[in-house]
Design an enzyme around this catalytic site. Structure first.
Site, PDB file in Angstrom:
ATOM      1  N   ASP A 176       2.140  -0.650  12.041  1.00 23.56           N
ATOM      2  CA  ASP A 176       0.817  -1.126  11.621  1.00 23.56           C
ATOM      3  C   ASP A 176       0.527  -2.553  12.101  1.00 23.56           C
ATOM      4  O   ASP A 176      -0.591  -3.043  11.951  1.00 23.56           O
ATOM      5  CB  ASP A 176       0.697  -1.065  10.095  1.00 23.56           C
ATOM      6  CG  ASP A 176       0.722   0.381   9.596  1.00 23.56           C
ATOM      7  OD1 ASP A 176       0.329   1.286  10.369  1.00 23.56           O
ATOM      8  OD2 ASP A 176       1.137   0.608   8.447  1.00 23.56           O
TER       9      ASP A 176
ATOM     10  N   LYS B 235       0.837  -1.208   0.000  1.00 24.24           N
ATOM     11  CA  LYS B 235       0.000   0.000   0.000  1.00 24.24           C
ATOM     12  C   LYS B 235       0.868   1.253   0.000  1.00 24.24           C
ATOM     13  O   LYS B 235       0.621   2.182  -0.769  1.00 24.24           O
ATOM     14  CB  LYS B 235      -0.918  -0.056   1.234  1.00 24.24           C
ATOM     15  CG  LYS B 235      -1.942   1.032   1.333  1.00 24.24           C
ATOM     16  CD  LYS B 235      -3.101   0.598   2.203  1.00 24.24           C
ATOM     17  CE  LYS B 235      -2.827   0.703   3.690  1.00 24.24           C
ATOM     18  NZ  LYS B 235      -2.713   2.107   4.155  1.00 24.24           N
TER      19      LYS B 235
ATOM     20  N   SER C   8       7.467   9.591  11.724  1.00 24.85           N
ATOM     21  CA  SER C   8       6.320   9.371  10.837  1.00 24.85           C
ATOM     22  C   SER C   8       6.764   9.493   9.386  1.00 24.85           C
ATOM     23  O   SER C   8       7.217  10.548   8.949  1.00 24.85           O
ATOM     24  CB  SER C   8       5.216  10.396  11.116  1.00 24.85           C
ATOM     25  OG  SER C   8       4.344  10.470  10.007  1.00 24.85           O
TER      26      SER C   8
HETATM   27  C1  S3P Z   1       2.692   5.082   6.097  1.00 24.75           C
HETATM   28  C2  S3P Z   1       3.259   5.495   7.279  1.00 24.75           C
HETATM   29  C3  S3P Z   1       2.763   5.096   8.611  1.00 24.75           C
HETATM   30  C4  S3P Z   1       1.814   3.902   8.531  1.00 24.75           C
HETATM   31  C5  S3P Z   1       0.827   4.039   7.418  1.00 24.75           C
HETATM   32  C6  S3P Z   1       1.529   4.189   6.071  1.00 24.75           C
HETATM   33  C7  S3P Z   1       3.287   5.529   4.819  1.00 24.75           C
HETATM   34  O1  S3P Z   1       2.054   6.177   9.179  1.00 24.75           O
HETATM   35  O2  S3P Z   1       1.143   3.727   9.755  1.00 24.75           O
HETATM   36  O3  S3P Z   1      -0.021   2.907   7.372  1.00 24.75           O
HETATM   37  O4  S3P Z   1       2.963   4.941   3.763  1.00 24.75           O
HETATM   38  O5  S3P Z   1       4.103   6.455   4.840  1.00 24.75           O
HETATM   39  P1  S3P Z   1       2.780   7.324  10.062  1.00 24.75           P
HETATM   40  O6  S3P Z   1       3.616   8.138   9.166  1.00 24.75           O
HETATM   41  O7  S3P Z   1       1.647   8.117  10.648  1.00 24.75           O
HETATM   42  O8  S3P Z   1       3.555   6.583  11.119  1.00 24.75           O
END
Ligand code: S3P
Length: 437
Positions: free
Chosen positions: A317, A21, A169
């Site tokens: 996740d 994803k 993040s």
């Molecule tokens: C993601 C980063 C994560 C993750 C999310 C997808 C991404 O979130 O939990 O499902 O694709 O950059 P955070 O950046 O809030 O940790």
């Protein structure tokens, strides 16, 4: 849809979960921004990535499906246009937070919105740094934060930023870097713990150099279509099947072509520490990411582990699944430093604690984590999913080892990342998963 799950005696087979994803969102955004045509293989079929696809179309990119491939005609440097309607990000935080960097950078007049779950999620974490870069962007004010809908108005071009991120993040990091693509100079981010580095790995495939230490890029930068990009399967989706195979005693499940980026596979390392029987068979890299098959066999006794703040980003996740697994491990599992889980698609600490308590587990909810005492006998219960795909799938796995029947309400939320999940689980378990409209 309501899913009904009973205890599985065995779990056997192979699976290829949908395309990653995180990579799929980035592939669509970068291909949409680039000069030229990109063919994306194995793009995620989940609803979140469809939200990104629709938003990129509203900004001018052209998308079409050809068999298993998605073909993207990019708009090229400075080719993005103002959307005529609200950019609907659905349930997808990644769509909203990454696209915010592009919308602000490209100086678009746009409104971004989402469903009731996304409207509850904190957005100042991206609007703050974008405003420091000079963006004119506002969310709906709530105490100490901002929420969707987010409004962007054309102003002055963005300035580069050197940004110290308060939380690890990848979404915030990516938003700032994507804004930096449009700013004149070097944009740099520092993170308290390393988060997934897909933006840093994929931008170079589109011809943009990214420095890793410190993480930085020089703008203005134009993206070039790489031709073809094949997305590996999503480790976060594979994690549910890995957990199921570790829990069912007569189990042998192989998950193919999975993204094995170490910034994503913390759950695999945790499961190994718990004593599960796991074999990794490395294959060829895909989309610049290490990739391979994961085989998990059941029948091993699992033991409790400690998970602290530094362990969280590599499995952010997967914590709901890990907590559910911990109910079947001998001893006390402590998960701490995980307060970010409270602002995901649902408050995942609260939802996991509530669901596990309903199933008879011994669980204590902390401000920033969970304490789970195992091994505990689980009994089937009715589980609410709160618009959260990972809660729906995680508790379906709990149902495979519970006595009686587990009912997952609104199980269709699994389609956010893993369409066909319940059908697959039914096939692997030989008929232990039913669904009704
Ligand atoms: C993601 C980063 C994560 C993750 C999310 C997808 C991404 O979130 O939990 O499902 O694709 O950059 P955070 O950046 O809030 O940790």
């Amino acid at each position: 849809m309501r899913a009904r799950i009973i205890r599985a005696e065995r779990l056997h087979g192979r699976a290829s979960p949908p395309g990653d994803k995180s990579l799929s969102h980035r592939a669509l955004m970068f291909a949409g921004l680039a000069e030229g045509v990109t063919t994306i293989g194995n793009l995620s079929t989940g609803a979140d990535v469809q939200s990104t696809g629709r938003c990129m179309q509203q900004l001018g990119a052209k998308l079409r499906r050809e068999g298993k491939d998605v073909i993207v005609e990019g708009v090229g440097a400075r080719g993005l246009r103002d959307p005529e309607a609200v950019l609907d990000c659905g349930n997808s935080g990644t769509t909203m937070r990454l696209l915010a960097g592009i919308v602000a950078g490209a100086q678009l007049n746009a409104v971004m919105d989402g469903d009731s779950s996304l409207r509850k999620r904190p957005m100042r974490r991206v609007l703050g740094p974008l405003r420091e870069m000079g963006a004119s962007a506002q969310g709906e004010g709530v105490a100490g934060d901002e929420r969707a809908p987010l409004r962007f108005t054309r102003g002055t071009p963005l300035r580069p930023l050197s940004y110290d991120m308060p939380t690890a993040s990848a979404q915030v990091k990516s938003c700032v870097l994507l804004g930096g693509l449009f700013a004149d100079g070097v944009t740099q981010v520092r993170e308290p713990h390393p988060s997934r580095d897909h933006t840093e790995s994929m931008l170079p495939i589109f011809g943009v150099a990214v420095n890793r230490d410190p993480i930085s890029l020089r703008g203005p930068a134009a993206l070039r279509a790489p031709g073809r990009l094949d997305v590996p399967s999503d480790f976060s989706s594979a994690a549910f099947l890995m957990a199921a195979a570790a829990l069912v005693s007569d189990a042998d499940v192989t998950i193919e072509n999975v993204n094995l980026n170490p910034r994503r596979t913390g759950f695999l390392r945790a499961l190994e520490r718990m004593g599960a029987d796991i074999q990794v068979i490395l294959g060829a890299p895909r989309a610049g990411e290490p990739c391979g098959a994961i085989r998990v066999r059941g029948g091993r006794k699992l033991k409790a582990i400690d998970i602290g703040e530094a362990d969280i980003p590599d499995q952010v996740d997967e914590i709901p699944m890990l907590a559910i697994l911990a109910t079947q491990a001998e001893g006390r599992t402590r998960i701490s430093g995980a307060s970010e889980l409270r602002v995901k698609e649902s408050d995942r600490l609260a939802m996991v604690a509530k669901g596990l308590a309903a199933m008879g587990a011994k669980v204590e909810e902390l401000k920033d984590g969970l304490i789970i005492d195992g091994a505990a006998a689980l009994t089937g219960a009715r589980i609410e999913t709160a618009h959260d795909h990972r809660i729906a799938m995680g508790f379906a796995i709990a149902g495979l080892v519970a006595s009686g029947e587990t009912i997952i309400e609104e199980a269709e939320w699994a389609d956010i990342s893993y369409p066909g999940f319940f059908r697959l689980l039914n096939d692997l378990s030989g008929g232990c998963v039913g669904a009704e409209a």
